[in-house]
Design an enzyme around this catalytic site. Sequence first.
Site, PDB file in Angstrom:
ATOM      1  N   HIS A  63       0.834  -1.208   0.000  1.00  0.00           N
ATOM      2  CA  HIS A  63       0.000   0.000   0.000  1.00  0.00           C
ATOM      3  C   HIS A  63       0.867   1.256   0.000  1.00  0.00           C
ATOM      4  CE1 HIS A  63      -3.832   1.806   0.005  1.00  0.00           C
ATOM      5  NE2 HIS A  63      -4.449   0.979   0.823  1.00  0.00           N
ATOM      6  N   ASP A  93      -9.660 -11.755 -16.443  1.00  0.00           N
ATOM      7  CA  ASP A  93      -9.756 -13.036 -17.168  1.00  0.00           C
ATOM      8  C   ASP A  93      -8.384 -13.371 -17.754  1.00  0.00           C
ATOM      9  OD1 ASP A  93     -10.239 -15.186 -18.815  1.00  0.00           O
ATOM     10  OD2 ASP A  93     -11.829 -14.218 -19.979  1.00  0.00           O
TER      11      ASP A  93
END
Length: 442
Positions: A165, A383
């Site tokens: 982060h 995907d």
Amino acid sequence: MDLEMITREWIKPSSPTPSHLKTYKLCLFDQHGGHHFPSVLLFYPLNQNLRLSSTLVDIDHIVSKRLQLLKQSLSEALTLYYPLAGRIKDDISVDCNDEGVYFVEARAKIPLNQFLNQTDRSLVGKFCPINDGEKIGQFEELCVGQIQVTIFACGGLAICICLSHKICDATTTSSFMTSWSAIARKNIEEAIRPDCGAASLFPPSEEFFSELTFAAQLLPFVKTGRRIATRRFVFEAKAIGNLKALAASSRVQNPTRTEAVSALLSKCIFAAMKKRSGIHKPTLLRHVVNLRRRIKPPISDYCMGNLAWHANVLCTEEEGDLDGLVTKLREAIELINGDFVKSLQGEEGFVSYRKAVHDVLEVSSKAEDIITFTSWCGFYNIDFGWGKPVWMSFYQDELPPAFMNLIIFMDTRLGDGIDALVALHEEDMAFLERDEELIAFT
């Protein structure tokens, strides 16, 4: 559900990072965050068509090819997102030394469906490399990227990606995975090179000090000795439509789905807190806002960094109506406009940033509790060539007390609902779970 760790390795960029890009400069907002690893988990079944077409499908062969594809495409993606293969150097830079992303391959002895049918939150952390107890070699704690691929007995996969982060927010993580999966599918035109120039817009400051960080702003609300309970509340599209209608007003005629769900959860959490303590305590609502589209002109979602700010709503009295909460939230978000973001840019941006933090602290001083909302939507389109994930989850290692009252929004599988992951004081959660108004919508 014990996992067997198969391999541990470093995946490096397929081509070396040019010398003039060896140092990646962090931006001002990266200094605001911390070096920890939020984890996004995506679960993929073995393609149904493969199972139906033949009873002689070699699952091990298919899985082996998919693992090889994931590693090769990851290596190619890291040439675009080269800072992810580097190491945190100091508070303002990453050494893009191509040492690589930590990559773990593991196996589960159960089929994917068995796990999904119980979706036990306590098990999710097993799929995360940050919880791997045996790092290879001298593990660099300052690495930027860690990934684990878990193979289920049926051939299904769990892919967990953990990016520091310190340099990545949800938008950066999503854009990286979009490019990685596009490369895996050979759709090179969709693999967009990120914009690594956030530091030119928001230069880091040598004068930055710890009291200005996000964690420091939460310190007044940290309550030790409390146990955190985590639950999922799923809002389907129809329920969200009904909520939006109830939350609409002359001021906000068409609330967003996030505003409507946030208002309901806030109202119900207020009620739960009051049942525990006997009184309504002033509470601060904080919503993470993506700055990329609020800069004039807007910048790409492919701009790396923690480009976010918090919209703050102080609720000193009981809020009875959804439309009132939505109005307050909309007004707070509208304050984070182009003029505000412009004030944080350039060499003088740190002065404005420091003042903005002090303003937040002044508002926070009037509250006794805090509820933080953040969105990690946009991952169900990832995907790699064998279909979209059937489920997404989020994991934060060793959730500290500072993350009490944290709500993380994720998409539902069809993309038209919201899957809300809620972390509360366990006594508050006991009341929230029985809230009839919340139950009616989830």
